[in-house]
Design a protein around this motif. Sequence first.
Motif, PDB file in Angstrom:
ATOM      1  N   ALA A  26       0.820  -1.207   0.000  1.00  0.00           N
ATOM      2  CA  ALA A  26       0.000   0.000   0.000  1.00  0.00           C
ATOM      3  C   ALA A  26       0.857   1.261   0.000  1.00  0.00           C
ATOM      4  N   ALA A  27       2.139   1.116   0.353  1.00  0.00           N
ATOM      5  CA  ALA A  27       3.026   2.280   0.361  1.00  0.00           C
ATOM      6  C   ALA A  27       3.594   2.566  -1.022  1.00  0.00           C
ATOM      7  N   LEU A  28       3.465   1.634  -1.917  1.00  0.00           N
ATOM      8  CA  LEU A  28       3.964   1.836  -3.289  1.00  0.00           C
ATOM      9  C   LEU A  28       3.046   2.815  -4.024  1.00  0.00           C
ATOM     10  N   PRO A  29       3.514   3.403  -5.132  1.00  0.00           N
ATOM     11  CA  PRO A  29       2.693   4.371  -5.866  1.00  0.00           C
ATOM     12  C   PRO A  29       1.278   3.836  -6.098  1.00  0.00           C
ATOM     13  N   ARG A  30       0.307   4.646  -5.721  1.00  0.00           N
ATOM     14  CA  ARG A  30      -1.079   4.189  -5.720  1.00  0.00           C
ATOM     15  C   ARG A  30      -1.795   4.668  -6.971  1.00  0.00           C
ATOM     16  N   ARG A  31      -2.699   3.843  -7.420  1.00  0.00           N
ATOM     17  CA  ARG A  31      -3.408   4.168  -8.659  1.00  0.00           C
ATOM     18  C   ARG A  31      -4.866   3.728  -8.494  1.00  0.00           C
ATOM     19  N   SER A  32      -5.830   4.590  -8.825  1.00  0.00           N
ATOM     20  CA  SER A  32      -7.245   4.240  -8.769  1.00  0.00           C
ATOM     21  C   SER A  32      -7.867   4.373 -10.147  1.00  0.00           C
ATOM     22  N   GLN A  33      -8.771   3.482 -10.467  1.00  0.00           N
ATOM     23  CA  GLN A  33      -9.438   3.560 -11.765  1.00  0.00           C
ATOM     24  C   GLN A  33     -10.848   2.983 -11.686  1.00  0.00           C
ATOM     25  N   VAL A  34     -11.762   3.645 -12.377  1.00  0.00           N
ATOM     26  CA  VAL A  34     -13.143   3.141 -12.484  1.00  0.00           C
ATOM     27  C   VAL A  34     -13.260   2.481 -13.851  1.00  0.00           C
ATOM     28  N   VAL A  35     -13.319   1.168 -13.845  1.00  0.00           N
ATOM     29  CA  VAL A  35     -13.294   0.437 -15.110  1.00  0.00           C
ATOM     30  C   VAL A  35     -14.307  -0.696 -15.112  1.00  0.00           C
ATOM     31  N   ASN A  36     -14.438  -1.299 -16.288  1.00  0.00           N
ATOM     32  CA  ASN A  36     -15.300  -2.465 -16.449  1.00  0.00           C
ATOM     33  C   ASN A  36     -14.572  -3.727 -16.033  1.00  0.00           C
ATOM     34  N   HIS A  37     -15.353  -4.662 -15.579  1.00  0.00           N
ATOM     35  CA  HIS A  37     -14.880  -6.023 -15.392  1.00  0.00           C
ATOM     36  C   HIS A  37     -15.652  -6.851 -16.422  1.00  0.00           C
ATOM     37  N   TYR A  38     -14.937  -7.494 -17.336  1.00  0.00           N
ATOM     38  CA  TYR A  38     -15.605  -8.266 -18.384  1.00  0.00           C
ATOM     39  C   TYR A  38     -15.529  -9.744 -18.042  1.00  0.00           C
ATOM     40  N   CYS A  39     -16.680 -10.332 -17.747  1.00  0.00           N
ATOM     41  CA  CYS A  39     -16.696 -11.753 -17.432  1.00  0.00           C
ATOM     42  C   CYS A  39     -16.862 -12.556 -18.715  1.00  0.00           C
ATOM     43  N   VAL A  40     -16.235 -13.728 -18.734  1.00  0.00           N
ATOM     44  CA  VAL A  40     -16.335 -14.622 -19.887  1.00  0.00           C
ATOM     45  C   VAL A  40     -17.793 -15.010 -20.153  1.00  0.00           C
ATOM     46  N   GLU A  41     -18.612 -14.958 -19.096  1.00  0.00           N
ATOM     47  CA  GLU A  41     -20.026 -15.335 -19.250  1.00  0.00           C
ATOM     48  C   GLU A  41     -20.823 -14.326 -20.055  1.00  0.00           C
ATOM     49  N   GLY A  42     -20.294 -13.111 -20.190  1.00  0.00           N
ATOM     50  CA  GLY A  42     -20.994 -12.125 -20.997  1.00  0.00           C
ATOM     51  C   GLY A  42     -21.428 -10.888 -20.247  1.00  0.00           C
ATOM     52  N   TRP A  43     -21.397 -10.938 -18.906  1.00  0.00           N
ATOM     53  CA  TRP A  43     -21.792  -9.731 -18.171  1.00  0.00           C
ATOM     54  C   TRP A  43     -20.579  -8.843 -17.937  1.00  0.00           C
TER      55      TRP A  43
END
Lengths: 236, 251
Positions: free
Chosen positions: A109-126
């Motif tokens: 947690a002390a290493l350079p921190r990065r936040s992102q709002v992204v998609n999670h693509y499941c193989v099932e299609g959702w």
Amino acid sequence: MIDRRRFIEISGASLTAAFLAACDSMGPAGAKKLLSYVEKKNEGVERFLLRHTSMDHARRNAKIAGNAFPTYFVSDTMPMWDTATDGEWTLQVDGAVKKPVRLTLDQLAALPRRSQVVNHYCVEGWNAVAKWTGVRMSDLARLVQPTSDAQYVDFASFDSDYHESWDMESAMHPQTLVAYAMDGRWLGVNHGAPARLHSPVKLGYKNTKYLVRITFMPERNGGYWSDRGYEWFGGT
Amino acid sequence: MPPSRATHPAKRHHWIVRVTHWVNFVALTLMVATGLRIFNAYPAFARKGERFCCYPFEGREIPSALTFGGWLAGARNWHFAIMWVLVINACVYVGFIYLHGEWRDLVPRRGDIRDSWEMLKFYTFARKDHPIQGKHNALQKGAYFALPIVGLIAVLTGLAIWKPVELSLLTNLFGGYVWARYWHFLAMLALVVLTVVHVFMVFAVDPYSLRSMITGRYDESKSPERRNARPLWWKKPDHPPPNTDHPAPIA
């Protein structure tokens, strides 16, 4: 004797029968080789398409999935790191690297921190949107300095024998994180606590949860779902 | 009686058209059946935590008898292999009809809407005689022209959901991943409807044309225009071929 018309009738009927029998089957056994050959070729196409500049963005009107974000694990019960019996959780980063390290959660947690709002693509299609916070894999690589023969990276978990190996290029994509927080809170046990891999550039099953070890390698070593019939590359 | 007509029917379909037609039939069937098996892993369109406006059957699986591939990974492997067959085959077909001139029988022309209306009137008995037509009637032309276009949409939306990050431009063009997946489904549905209607009409209006897609030859004396053929409603051809009986099987 069979005339032409009768022949067409018979062959038509038997073709139809074979076709109906094939419904929802996995197809002829001989096709397996051909299919895995095409999968290899498709991997070439996928690697060709991969760019470190192509980024995933959640759509502006998309809701954060929150509690609706699906969870899964392969062990019989939900894997939980118990400091009393397992000792302190650490993330081991080793293999074809010059400086292998073992990081505690605080160190990570002390290493350079990065936040992102992204998609999670499941193989099932959702797909599902979440905010992930963690350390870029490329930053971790800078820390351990992979040797020139490192072409693949394996991500192993304490969820039974679950692991997935990646191509180096996808692992070094700027959106590939070792995440320890989700939606602004420490990662929950159902989402892979203490830390998990998360990247929108790979399908969900490639993103190892309950992470304990990252190994740089000259060769790939398959993965839990990749060994069970899913594509090894699984890129988006 | 003009003997040449019945014994030497005119050539209608080039072998490239016939081969690509049947390859397309097999490839399309496999793509639809494996696609439905993939769909069954998440038979809905909503992003997690949201609702989807425009699909009334969210969460309901497709009957497995209509699917192929056995399970998600199996169906995906088939889907991502057969897609090449479908695309290459389509390129051969479109390339051929462009270079060989057959596209002229299919492109929409002024008057096609009027002719389609006349065909509909004829099929609904609002008009007595079959409208005059070329190789295909106006409704057929519309269907055969639409098919490659819908096919193209199916391929583009397919690419958009296969590579939503690397091809995000394409995915965004279709309104993002969720909508691209929906358009992919609708394109599939349109292809299925076009195909089902096509097969029905072959048997119900012009079963003689089946031969033209196998041997390439078509007997114009039996054309729907000559027979004044409506679906399941036509008179016997004027000049039946000399011998239509089955030869007696020899024991």
